[in-house]
Design an enzyme around this catalytic site. Structure first.
Site, PDB file in Angstrom:
ATOM      1  N   ARG A   1      70.493 -54.185  21.662  1.00 40.37           N
ATOM      2  CA  ARG A   1      70.241 -53.077  22.595  1.00 40.37           C
ATOM      3  C   ARG A   1      71.054 -51.834  22.252  1.00 40.37           C
ATOM      4  O   ARG A   1      70.579 -50.712  22.455  1.00 40.37           O
ATOM      5  CB  ARG A   1      70.544 -53.535  24.013  1.00 40.37           C
ATOM      6  CG  ARG A   1      69.467 -54.462  24.509  1.00 40.37           C
ATOM      7  CD  ARG A   1      69.826 -55.037  25.833  1.00 40.37           C
ATOM      8  NE  ARG A   1      68.680 -55.720  26.414  1.00 40.37           N
ATOM      9  CZ  ARG A   1      68.753 -56.557  27.424  1.00 40.37           C
ATOM     10  NH1 ARG A   1      69.909 -56.810  27.988  1.00 40.37           N
ATOM     11  NH2 ARG A   1      67.668 -57.131  27.893  1.00 40.37           N
TER      12      ARG A   1
ATOM     13  N   LYS B   1      56.498 -72.391  31.526  1.00 46.09           N
ATOM     14  CA  LYS B   1      55.756 -72.463  32.793  1.00 46.09           C
ATOM     15  C   LYS B   1      54.577 -71.519  32.912  1.00 46.09           C
ATOM     16  O   LYS B   1      54.623 -70.392  32.436  1.00 46.09           O
ATOM     17  CB  LYS B   1      56.717 -72.139  33.939  1.00 46.09           C
ATOM     18  CG  LYS B   1      57.730 -73.225  34.158  1.00 46.09           C
ATOM     19  CD  LYS B   1      58.588 -72.863  35.336  1.00 46.09           C
ATOM     20  CE  LYS B   1      59.519 -74.020  35.681  1.00 46.09           C
ATOM     21  NZ  LYS B   1      60.415 -73.647  36.770  1.00 46.09           N
TER      22      LYS B   1
ATOM     23  N   GLY C   1      62.266 -62.804  25.662  1.00 43.45           N
ATOM     24  CA  GLY C   1      63.474 -63.361  25.051  1.00 43.45           C
ATOM     25  C   GLY C   1      63.246 -64.395  23.974  1.00 43.45           C
ATOM     26  O   GLY C   1      63.741 -64.260  22.852  1.00 43.45           O
TER      27      GLY C   1
ATOM     28  N   GLY D   1      61.577 -58.292  30.787  1.00 47.83           N
ATOM     29  CA  GLY D   1      61.008 -58.119  32.131  1.00 47.83           C
ATOM     30  C   GLY D   1      60.111 -56.900  32.223  1.00 47.83           C
ATOM     31  O   GLY D   1      59.016 -56.957  32.785  1.00 47.83           O
TER      32      GLY D   1
HETATM   33  P1  AMP Z   1      59.694 -69.248  29.164  1.00 44.65           P
HETATM   34  O1  AMP Z   1      61.036 -68.790  29.629  1.00 44.65           O
HETATM   35  O2  AMP Z   1      58.760 -69.646  30.261  1.00 44.65           O
HETATM   36  O3  AMP Z   1      59.061 -68.308  28.146  1.00 44.65           O
HETATM   37  O4  AMP Z   1      59.965 -70.616  28.382  1.00 44.65           O
HETATM   38  C1  AMP Z   1      60.719 -70.716  27.214  1.00 44.65           C
HETATM   39  C2  AMP Z   1      61.146 -72.144  27.076  1.00 44.65           C
HETATM   40  O5  AMP Z   1      60.011 -72.978  27.075  1.00 44.65           O
HETATM   41  C3  AMP Z   1      61.899 -72.463  25.815  1.00 44.65           C
HETATM   42  O6  AMP Z   1      63.236 -72.751  26.130  1.00 44.65           O
HETATM   43  C4  AMP Z   1      61.179 -73.681  25.262  1.00 44.65           C
HETATM   44  O7  AMP Z   1      62.046 -74.694  24.842  1.00 44.65           O
HETATM   45  C5  AMP Z   1      60.382 -74.163  26.441  1.00 44.65           C
HETATM   46  N1  AMP Z   1      59.223 -74.974  26.047  1.00 44.65           N
HETATM   47  C6  AMP Z   1      58.253 -74.631  25.197  1.00 44.65           C
HETATM   48  N2  AMP Z   1      57.384 -75.654  25.034  1.00 44.65           N
HETATM   49  C7  AMP Z   1      57.829 -76.668  25.793  1.00 44.65           C
HETATM   50  C8  AMP Z   1      57.360 -78.002  26.032  1.00 44.65           C
HETATM   51  N3  AMP Z   1      56.276 -78.458  25.425  1.00 44.65           N
HETATM   52  N4  AMP Z   1      58.070 -78.768  26.865  1.00 44.65           N
HETATM   53  C9  AMP Z   1      59.185 -78.280  27.463  1.00 44.65           C
HETATM   54  N5  AMP Z   1      59.665 -77.039  27.295  1.00 44.65           N
HETATM   55  C10 AMP Z   1      58.993 -76.244  26.454  1.00 44.65           C
END
Ligand code: AMP
Length: 397
Positions: free
Chosen positions: A35, A198, A354, A377
């Site tokens: 940044r 998620k 991120g 964000g």
């Molecule tokens: P997000 O913050 O929603 O973009 O999620 C990022 C996180 O999703 C990372 O830390 C990944 O390790 C996790 N992730 C990606 N694929 C999977 C999976 N199949 N099972 C569990 N966690 C996951």
């Protein structure tokens, strides 16, 4: 966009809102200076044009007034090294000392103000606080894309006090132009690649993108909610049962809009959530009990990569698997390479959020994609179709 190239900055005190909210370790060493580096072109341009620079930023989330842990003084040595010059520091971002230091600045000099969030008024968007900040400059420049989605005193309210003298910095301009290129003027075919843990954080993005893209690729943990919605068995994989209906609606909307929605056809599974858990591959909708999906399989990599390589615009947010574990990073690496290959063939690619940014950096592909966004964000809110107050405030003047 009203940027710093369209204004005579000579002799002007330029009050620049930057995003110096960098991670620091327990010795106050900066662990990722992205940044700060991103703000340098704007600072250097002002100095080269004969202006002086007053920098304001937040750092961390101080709850109750000043605390040493969140003092911007900690980043002073790094900033001085990067600018190859002395930087003055005001212990308070408003008040007598800051006013005096700012009015005695000579062209070419730089002043850094203490953390804006030591005042609650900053996040509240307090007009009186913004007015006190505004006393420090003749021109206001916003280069803090990371906080552009917040209507804070220093990011949007302050613009009221700089009629005709509110400008975008280079970083802000590049970020907004890259996003506009993707969200408003995408060359077709346009493919969005979403991953991560998620569905819940990405419902609005999925909805908005389904009105714009030709292909929507869904990988990572979020794909299993879609697989379950299609009637598959997903073992112990990550799932959000309350969003199965939402996943079905997204698939319906994709069909109605002629969007190809792709989810993984095969999955790398393991019995435990750790790097050394032995892995196997199975169809995504046939994951046995006692196993969880942790990465996309080779068939999926082929399918996703072909779609990506045939695209003219690509947006990527979120890893394809648990890429923090080397044994389950293969899918994310392959997709990052497919995006860089498509870019080499002439596609415009934007990577943001991120984990995807961490991934392209880790695999040394950051300069092989068209643009890497610095603002997680803010970028996501823009893609959701929301207004960014830090941008609209300046556009409205
Ligand atoms: P997000 O913050 O929603 O973009 O999620 C990022 C996180 O999703 C990372 O830390 C990944 O390790 C996790 N992730 C990606 N694929 C999977 C999976 N199949 N099972 C569990 N966690 C996951």
């Amino acid at each position: 966009m009203k940027n710093i190239d369209q204004y005579d900055l000579r002799g002007k005190r330029c009050l620049i809102r930057v995003d110096f909210n960098v991670p620091l370790d327990s010795n106050f060493t900066i662990t990722d200076d992205t940044r700060i580096r991103a703000a340098l072109p704007t600072i250097k341009k002002v100095l080269a044009s004969g202006g002086s620079v007053i920098l304001m930023s937040h750092l961390g989330r101080p709850k109750d007034g000043p605390v040493d842990k969140y003092s911007l003084r900690h980043i002073l040595p790094d900033l001085e090294t990067k600018l190859s010059q002395k930087v003055k520091f005001a212990d308070d971002c408003i008040g007598v000392q800051a006013n005096e230091m700012s009015s005695s600045l000579k062209p070419g000099e730089v002043l850094l103000l203490e953390n804006l969030r030591f005042y609650k008024e900053e996040e509240k968007g307090d007009e009186n606080f913004a007015k006190k900040l505004a006393l420090l400059g003749d021109v206001y420049i916003n280069d803090a894309f990371g906080t552009a989605h917040r209507a804070h005193a220093s990011t949007s309210i302050i613009v009221r006090f700089f009629p005709g003298a509110s400008l975008f910095g280079y970083l802000m301009q590049d970020e907004v132009m890259s996003l506009e290129k993707v969200v408003k003027h995408a060359d077709k075919p346009f493919t969005a690649v979403l991953g991560g843990a998620k569905v819940s954080g990405k419902i609005e993005i999925i909805n908005n993108l389904l009105d714009k893209v030709d292909n929507l690729i869904i990988g990572g943990g979020m794909a299993y909610t879609f697989a379950k919605a299609l009637g598959g068995t997903i073992g112990d994989s990550l799932v959000e049962d309350d969003l199965i209906e939402t996943a079905l609606e997204a698939m319906k909307k994709a069909k109605a809009n002629g969007v190809k929605l792709l989810i993984p056809v095969d999955t790398v599974i393991a019995a435990e959530f750790n790097n050394d858990s032995p892995k196997k591959v199975c169809k995504t909708g046939e994951i046995p009990d006692g196993f969880m999906g942790l990465d996309i399989g080779d068939e999926t990599i082929k399918l996703f990569s072909e779609t990506i390589k045939n695209s003219k615009t690509i947006l990527w947010n979120g890893p394809m698997g648990v890429f923090e574990f080397d044994n389950f990073a293969h899918g994310t690496i392959a997709i990052a390479h497919a995006i860089s290959d498509a870019t080499a063939l002439g596609a415009f690619s934007l990577v943001g959020g991120g984990d995807s940014v961490a991934a392209v950096n880790k695999y040394n592909l950051a300069d092989k994609v068209s643009y890497v966004s610095t603002g997680g964000g803010a970028m996501l809110e823009y893609i959701e179709g929301k207004d960014l107050p830090g941008v609209s405030a300046i556009l409205a003047t």
